[in-house]
Design a protein around this motif. Structure first.
Motif, short mmCIF file in Angstrom:
data_model
loop_
_atom_site.label_atom_id
_atom_site.label_comp_id
_atom_site.label_asym_id
_atom_site.label_seq_id
_atom_site.Cartn_x
_atom_site.Cartn_y
_atom_site.Cartn_z
N MET A 127 1.03 -1.04 0.41
CA MET A 127 -0.32 0.22 0.06
C MET A 127 0.71 1.34 0.20
SD MET A 127 -3.54 -1.39 0.15
CE MET A 127 -4.14 0.30 0.68
N VAL A 164 -9.91 7.28 -8.60
CA VAL A 164 -11.49 6.07 -7.98
C VAL A 164 -12.30 7.28 -6.88
CG1 VAL A 164 -12.14 4.34 -5.92
CG2 VAL A 164 -10.12 4.12 -8.03
N SER A 200 -14.33 9.09 1.59
CA SER A 200 -13.28 9.36 1.35
C SER A 200 -12.34 8.63 2.27
CB SER A 200 -13.74 10.39 2.85
OG SER A 200 -13.51 9.91 4.07
N ASP A 201 -10.68 9.24 1.96
CA ASP A 201 -9.85 8.38 1.95
C ASP A 201 -9.37 7.27 1.23
OD1 ASP A 201 -8.13 10.39 4.35
OD2 ASP A 201 -9.65 9.58 5.26
N VAL A 202 -9.86 7.44 0.27
CA VAL A 202 -9.81 6.22 -0.86
C VAL A 202 -7.88 6.03 -0.92
CG1 VAL A 202 -9.69 5.11 -2.93
CG2 VAL A 202 -11.34 6.67 -1.93
N ARG A 203 -7.60 4.95 -0.98
CA ARG A 203 -6.31 4.02 -1.53
C ARG A 203 -5.97 2.97 -1.22
NH1 ARG A 203 -2.99 8.44 0.51
NH2 ARG A 203 -1.53 7.06 1.19
N VAL A 204 -5.80 3.05 -3.14
CA VAL A 204 -4.95 2.21 -4.11
C VAL A 204 -3.34 1.51 -3.47
CG1 VAL A 204 -5.32 0.71 -6.05
CG2 VAL A 204 -7.50 2.54 -5.71
N GLY A 205 -3.55 -0.23 -3.01
CA GLY A 205 -2.60 -1.02 -3.38
C GLY A 205 -2.65 -2.17 -3.71
N LYS A 206 -1.66 -2.56 -3.83
CA LYS A 206 -1.92 -4.10 -4.74
C LYS A 206 -1.92 -5.01 -3.45
CE LYS A 206 2.12 -2.70 -6.08
NZ LYS A 206 3.08 -2.33 -7.01
N ARG A 207 -2.56 -6.54 -4.24
CA ARG A 207 -2.49 -7.40 -3.73
C ARG A 207 -1.79 -8.68 -4.54
NH1 ARG A 207 -5.92 -11.41 0.09
NH2 ARG A 207 -5.53 -12.88 -0.68
N ILE A 208 -0.73 -9.33 -3.83
CA ILE A 208 0.15 -9.99 -5.15
C ILE A 208 0.42 -11.66 -4.05
CG2 ILE A 208 3.01 -10.79 -5.76
CD1 ILE A 208 2.85 -7.97 -4.97
#
Lengths: 78, 78
Positions: free
Chosen positions: A9, A22, A35-43
């Motif tokens: 993240m 987003v 609010s506070d939208v965070r985009v990360g990765k799931r591997i």
């Protein structure tokens, strides 16, 4: 083989343009109060050999995450 | 506000070029015995109002996930 889940993240305080995009799109579509939208990765990885969590941590340090701007976590899922 | 975590992963059987790229890079770097790498998204949102999980599910249907090629899950984190 062991299933390992790595989550990457953006660090708090680091600009997250994907999250902002987003959030803007959701607001535009009528989803109020988001609010506070965070985009990360799931591997997800299947890892063989000893110490799959340790191997995954090394993979994060070397390739999967950018320590300057991202935090990562490693979870052995079974 | 409620923290909701949305996970979006490529469906099983759907080609995952990003996962293949990561798997190839890891092998090249000497991490042997890594297979079935899948790369998806983790989206964290603060959602206000009633039924945050239901709202997040609608966001997935409308924007966050592509049902043709991706599965999603919604988790209310607190």
């Amino acid at each position: 083989m062991t299933l390992v889940v790595v989550t990457v993240m953006p660090k708090k305080g680091v600009l997250d343009p994907q999250g902002q995009a987003v959030q803007g799109a959701l607001a535009h579509m009528g989803f109020a109060g988001v609010s506070d939208v965070r985009v990360g990765k799931r591997i997800e990885l299947e890892i063989g050999g000893d110490d799959p969590a340790g191997q995954a941590t090394r993979m994060c340090e070397d390739l999967l995450a950018n320590n300057l701007i991202e935090d990562y976590s490693v979870e052995v899922a079974g």
